[in-house]
Every structure is written in structure tokens, then in C-alpha cells.
Design an enzyme around this catalytic site. Sequence first.
Site, short mmCIF file in Angstrom:
data_model
loop_
_atom_site.label_atom_id
_atom_site.label_comp_id
_atom_site.label_asym_id
_atom_site.label_seq_id
_atom_site.Cartn_x
_atom_site.Cartn_y
_atom_site.Cartn_z
N GLY A 13 0.92 -1.13 0.06
CA GLY A 13 -0.02 -0.01 0.01
C GLY A 13 1.01 1.13 0.12
CB CYS A 14 0.54 4.64 1.64
SG CYS A 14 1.47 6.07 1.81
CG PHE A 15 5.77 4.91 -1.45
CD1 PHE A 15 5.68 5.89 -1.11
CD2 PHE A 15 5.93 4.52 -2.88
CE1 PHE A 15 5.38 6.98 -1.86
CE2 PHE A 15 5.82 5.56 -3.99
CZ PHE A 15 5.54 6.80 -3.16
CB CYS A 17 2.57 3.29 5.90
SG CYS A 17 1.31 4.69 5.97
#
Length: 178
Positions: A13-15, A17
Site C-alpha cells: 500500500g502507501c510506501f 508507511c
Amino acid sequence: MSAEIKKATFAGGCFWCMVGPFEQLPGVLSVTSGYTGGETEHPTYEEVCSNNTGHVEAVQIEYDSEITTYDDLLRVFWKQIDPTDNGGQFHDRGSSYQTAIYYYDEEQKLAAEKSKEQLDQEGPFEAPVVTPVLPAKKFFRAEEHHQDYHKKNRFHYLLYRKGSGREAFIQEHWGDKQ
């Protein structure tokens, strides 16, 4: 004895994080935010987020395999994502936010498949683990403002991590077992 530097690539998902948790492992030399899995050469953030390039947001890790093992990296990876969601991760929806493990050799492939099977059987999830294990493709470094975002924009990052639902999910499923 010389260090053996290896690479690992994970889409979670969001890199933003995904960087911090890997940086905490001893032997991790670098964690780079970027894009992989697609066919477009040198995609931009906007192009990847359009879900038309085939790329996912990912992190590429360089690590000293004499200090940190690939299994250590896999354990960290699984505890940062919802491996049962194939539509994105948390608040971020679409193919560019799907999870994946990208392997560089047969040893990584076998380790990833084994850890996925073990998580599916013993993990805290009722739904099946759907994160694919795929051969590594060309990795493109994301724009500079995405690198180390969790350090450069700490307040916004912490708000995002909590607001996206990631933080609560991790706590609910893993608690102190991180």
C-alpha cells in the site's frame, strides 16, 4: 568476513508507511520508496495513482544478509499490511495500492511462499491471504519528496497512518507481537 548485500522488494500500500518499520531492523542499509510491477518506464506518482500503468507503490530494501535475514524482512512486511485485501490497503484503494512480495531468486520465492502459507494457516486473519508472490520487475525510485516522508513530514505522516486505518488494524491484529 565481507557483508553480503541483498535486495528485497515489497508492496504494502502507501510506501510512506512501509519505510520506517524496515529501517528499524539491524542490517538494513537503505529503504527506497518507488514503483514496480508495471510496464511504463519511469512512471510518476500521478501516473501510478491513476491505476493505468500496472505499477504498485513499493519499497526496495538493501540489507546485509549476515545481520538481517529475508525471513526477518518477511515478518516485518506481514505485520504492516492487511494481506486479505486485494483492492488496496486501508483508505488507499485501487491496483496501485495492492500488496505483493517481489522475489529476486528462488530462495526468496520459496521463503515468501512458505511464510505466506504459514500466515494463512496460523495468522490472526479469518479471510485467506491474497498477497501474491511475484518475480521482481524493474524498480523505479519515487520522486524525492516521497523519500523518507515519515521523517521529513512526521506530523502529516502520523496523522495519515492513523487516519488511513493502518495503525488501528496493526494494533488489533498484532498488538504487542510486532
